[in-house]
Write a protein that holds these residues in place. Structure first.
Motif, PDB file in Angstrom:
ATOM      1  N   LEU A   1       1.146   1.414  -3.564  1.00 51.92           N
ATOM      2  CA  LEU A   1       0.261   2.079  -4.390  1.00 51.92           C
ATOM      3  C   LEU A   1      -0.714   2.884  -4.086  1.00 51.92           C
ATOM      4  O   LEU A   1      -0.902   3.636  -4.934  1.00 51.92           O
ATOM      5  N   GLN A   2      -0.716   3.662  -2.940  1.00 48.16           N
ATOM      6  CA  GLN A   2      -1.455   4.769  -2.285  1.00 48.16           C
ATOM      7  C   GLN A   2       0.026   6.266  -2.828  1.00 48.16           C
ATOM      8  O   GLN A   2      -0.732   6.730  -2.987  1.00 48.16           O
TER       9      GLN A   2
ATOM     10  N   ARG B   1       6.426   8.030   0.761  1.00 39.06           N
ATOM     11  CA  ARG B   1       6.297   6.928   0.440  1.00 39.06           C
ATOM     12  C   ARG B   1       6.533   6.037   0.069  1.00 39.06           C
ATOM     13  O   ARG B   1       6.775   4.633  -0.031  1.00 39.06           O
TER      14      ARG B   1
ATOM     15  N   ASN C   1       0.984  -0.992   0.162  1.00 33.55           N
ATOM     16  CA  ASN C   1       0.303   0.052   0.047  1.00 33.55           C
ATOM     17  C   ASN C   1       0.514   1.388  -0.065  1.00 33.55           C
ATOM     18  O   ASN C   1       0.180   2.121  -0.471  1.00 33.55           O
ATOM     19  N   ASP C   2       2.030   1.170   0.599  1.00 31.16           N
ATOM     20  CA  ASP C   2       3.157   2.261   0.245  1.00 31.16           C
ATOM     21  C   ASP C   2       3.392   2.802  -0.879  1.00 31.16           C
ATOM     22  O   ASP C   2       3.638   3.977  -1.507  1.00 31.16           O
TER      23      ASP C   2
ATOM     24  N   GLN D   1      -6.658   3.359 -10.355  1.00 27.28           N
ATOM     25  CA  GLN D   1      -7.157   2.804  -9.218  1.00 27.28           C
ATOM     26  C   GLN D   1      -6.299   1.759  -8.674  1.00 27.28           C
ATOM     27  O   GLN D   1      -6.176   0.732  -9.725  1.00 27.28           O
ATOM     28  N   PRO D   2      -5.700   2.352  -7.751  1.00 31.66           N
ATOM     29  CA  PRO D   2      -4.457   0.890  -7.188  1.00 31.66           C
ATOM     30  C   PRO D   2      -5.151  -0.751  -6.952  1.00 31.66           C
ATOM     31  O   PRO D   2      -6.290  -0.223  -6.324  1.00 31.66           O
TER      32      PRO D   2
ATOM     33  N   ASP E   1       4.106  10.993  -3.983  1.00 36.70           N
ATOM     34  CA  ASP E   1       4.824  10.575  -2.603  1.00 36.70           C
ATOM     35  C   ASP E   1       5.935  10.130  -2.572  1.00 36.70           C
ATOM     36  O   ASP E   1       5.780   8.533  -2.777  1.00 36.70           O
TER      37      ASP E   1
END
Length: 127
Positions: A25-26, A35, A22-23, A75-76, A32
């Protein structure tokens, strides 16, 4: 037979792997970079095929390229992941308006944290 202790260990590993994924994918859709950097081992390599040729970057080069990208709606999605001991693999995708990246990762667990050490990426154009 699976015990409560082993279930707790599995759930903890799943959460730790998902944090790393998620680090990435987000972080990627919003650029970012810090991240994203946290999801990778500092010596990670990123590979893809461009015009029929293998292209690869060390992590700093890759993050520099991402930093220059345009922010787009995305959309991850985590497609799958698995692990044995302190090594694992995962497949994720980032779907943008006209294309998607399908990424395959090799993961290692160091000092209690899962990190991406290798990324192989495929860009699929969408109709």
């Amino acid at each position: 037979m699976e015990t409560v202790a082993s279930k707790v260990g599995v759930e903890e590993e799943q959460q730790l792997i998902q944090l790393t994924l998620n680090d990435y994918l987000q972080g990627r859709p919003v650029l970012d970079i810090e991240r994203m950097r946290g999801a990778f081992h500092p010596e990670a390599f990123i590979r893809t095929i461009i015009d029929g040729k293998l292209v690869q970057w060390a992590l700093p080069q890759y993050l520099d390229l991402v930093a220059k990208a345009t922010i787009q709606d995305c959309q991850p999605k985590i497609l799958s992941y698995t692990w044995d001991g302190d090594t694992g693999s995962a497949q994720v995708q980032l779907t943008f308006a006209t294309f998607r990246f399908i990424d395959r990762f090799n993961l290692v667990k160091l000092d209690g944290k899962w990190l991406i050490v290798d990324k192989v990426s495929y860009r699929q154009e969408l109709p």
